[in-house]
Design an enzyme around this catalytic site. Structure first.
Site, PDB file in Angstrom:
ATOM      1  N   GLY A  49      40.059  43.236  27.758  1.00  0.00           N
ATOM      2  CA  GLY A  49      40.324  41.964  28.415  1.00  0.00           C
ATOM      3  C   GLY A  49      40.467  41.975  29.918  1.00  0.00           C
ATOM      4  CD1 TRP A  51      36.289  44.441  34.016  1.00  0.00           C
ATOM      5  CD2 TRP A  51      34.157  43.788  33.937  1.00  0.00           C
ATOM      6  NE1 TRP A  51      35.545  45.380  34.675  1.00  0.00           N
ATOM      7  CE2 TRP A  51      34.234  45.007  34.640  1.00  0.00           C
ATOM      8  CE3 TRP A  51      32.918  43.193  33.752  1.00  0.00           C
ATOM      9  CZ2 TRP A  51      33.107  45.642  35.171  1.00  0.00           C
ATOM     10  CZ3 TRP A  51      31.787  43.826  34.272  1.00  0.00           C
ATOM     11  CH2 TRP A  51      31.876  45.033  34.977  1.00  0.00           C
ATOM     12  CG  ASP A  69      34.390  43.719  22.581  1.00  0.00           C
ATOM     13  OD1 ASP A  69      34.265  44.380  21.529  1.00  0.00           O
ATOM     14  OD2 ASP A  69      34.327  44.235  23.704  1.00  0.00           O
ATOM     15  CG  ASP A  87      27.168  42.982  16.429  1.00  0.00           C
ATOM     16  OD1 ASP A  87      26.625  43.175  17.541  1.00  0.00           O
ATOM     17  OD2 ASP A  87      26.930  43.681  15.428  1.00  0.00           O
ATOM     18  CG  ASP A 111      33.122  47.442  31.633  1.00  0.00           C
ATOM     19  OD1 ASP A 111      32.404  48.260  32.236  1.00  0.00           O
ATOM     20  OD2 ASP A 111      34.321  47.651  31.381  1.00  0.00           O
ATOM     21  CE  LYS A 151      30.656  50.735  30.907  1.00  0.00           C
ATOM     22  NZ  LYS A 151      32.082  50.943  30.596  1.00  0.00           N
TER      23      LYS A 151
END
Length: 200
Positions: A49, A51, A69, A87, A111, A151
């Site tokens: 959490g 970000w 997430d 998902d 991320d 990322k």
């Protein structure tokens, strides 16, 4: 434990963030000035959490953050953050409808990281798969001239991500925050100036 790890771990704990990754986002924003009050943000791979909290602070009460997430978020979230346990590879119809309703977004950020195996080629391949899926979502739900943060664990096929991003953004830049561990293979790519109507 190395001193720089102590510093960011303790700093996050002191400032009541769930993870040190908040400082990576802060560094990225300091470099690229991505967030403004009133913006809408989509946070992919949001758990635990940090970000989402960081983006919520930046966009303020007039902005909104949609986060998702496969794992849940256990910390309290501010009123301008909506979390969905999803998902991204198998998104529910209801979540896709939420993305349509809430989008297009000014910033989409990821991320996400795979479950690591310790085998660099495998970890890189799985990381790239997550990045390309995040980019596919960005191509659907990012605002014209919007920004994208992703990322990746570096490897031989990173260029595949870069090439794909360059087709859809006016500028693509790599960035490794100081708050990343020195030995970490992670690096962030930032796409600026999304060209929404580009075909490929």
């Amino acid at each position: 434990m190395k001193p720089y790890r102590d510093y960011y771990f303790l700093k996050a704990k002191h400032e009541k963030y769930p993870a040190r990754s908040i400082y990576k986002l802060k560094e990225i924003d300091n470099r690229f000035c991505l967030f403004q009050k009133g913006m809408s943000v989509l946070d992919l791979g949001a758990s635990p959490g940090s970000w989402s909290l960081g983006a919520a602070e930046k966009v303020g009460k007039t902005g909104r953050v949609v986060s998702c997430d496969i794992q849940t978020i256990t910390i309290p979230l501010p009123s301008n953050v909506s979390f969905f346990q999803e998902d991204i590879f198998h998104r529910s119809d209801s979540f896709n409808n939420i993305l349509i309703k809430e989008g297009p977004f000014h910033v989409i950020m990821s991320d996400m990281a795979p479950q690591t195996t310790g085998v660099k080629i495998t970890d890189h391949s799985r990381s790239l798969e997550l990045c390309l899926e995040a980019l596919a979502i960005a191509k659907c739900y990012l605002l014209q001239q919007g920004s994208f943060i992703v990322k990746i664990f570096m490897g031989a096929d990173t260029i595949e991500l870069v090439k794909e991003m360059r087709q859809h953004f006016e500028r693509v830049t790599s960035f490794k925050p100081c708050s990343s561990r020195t030995k970490s293979k992670e690096i962030f790519y930032v796409g600026l100036g999304f060209k929404r109507f580009t075909t490929s």
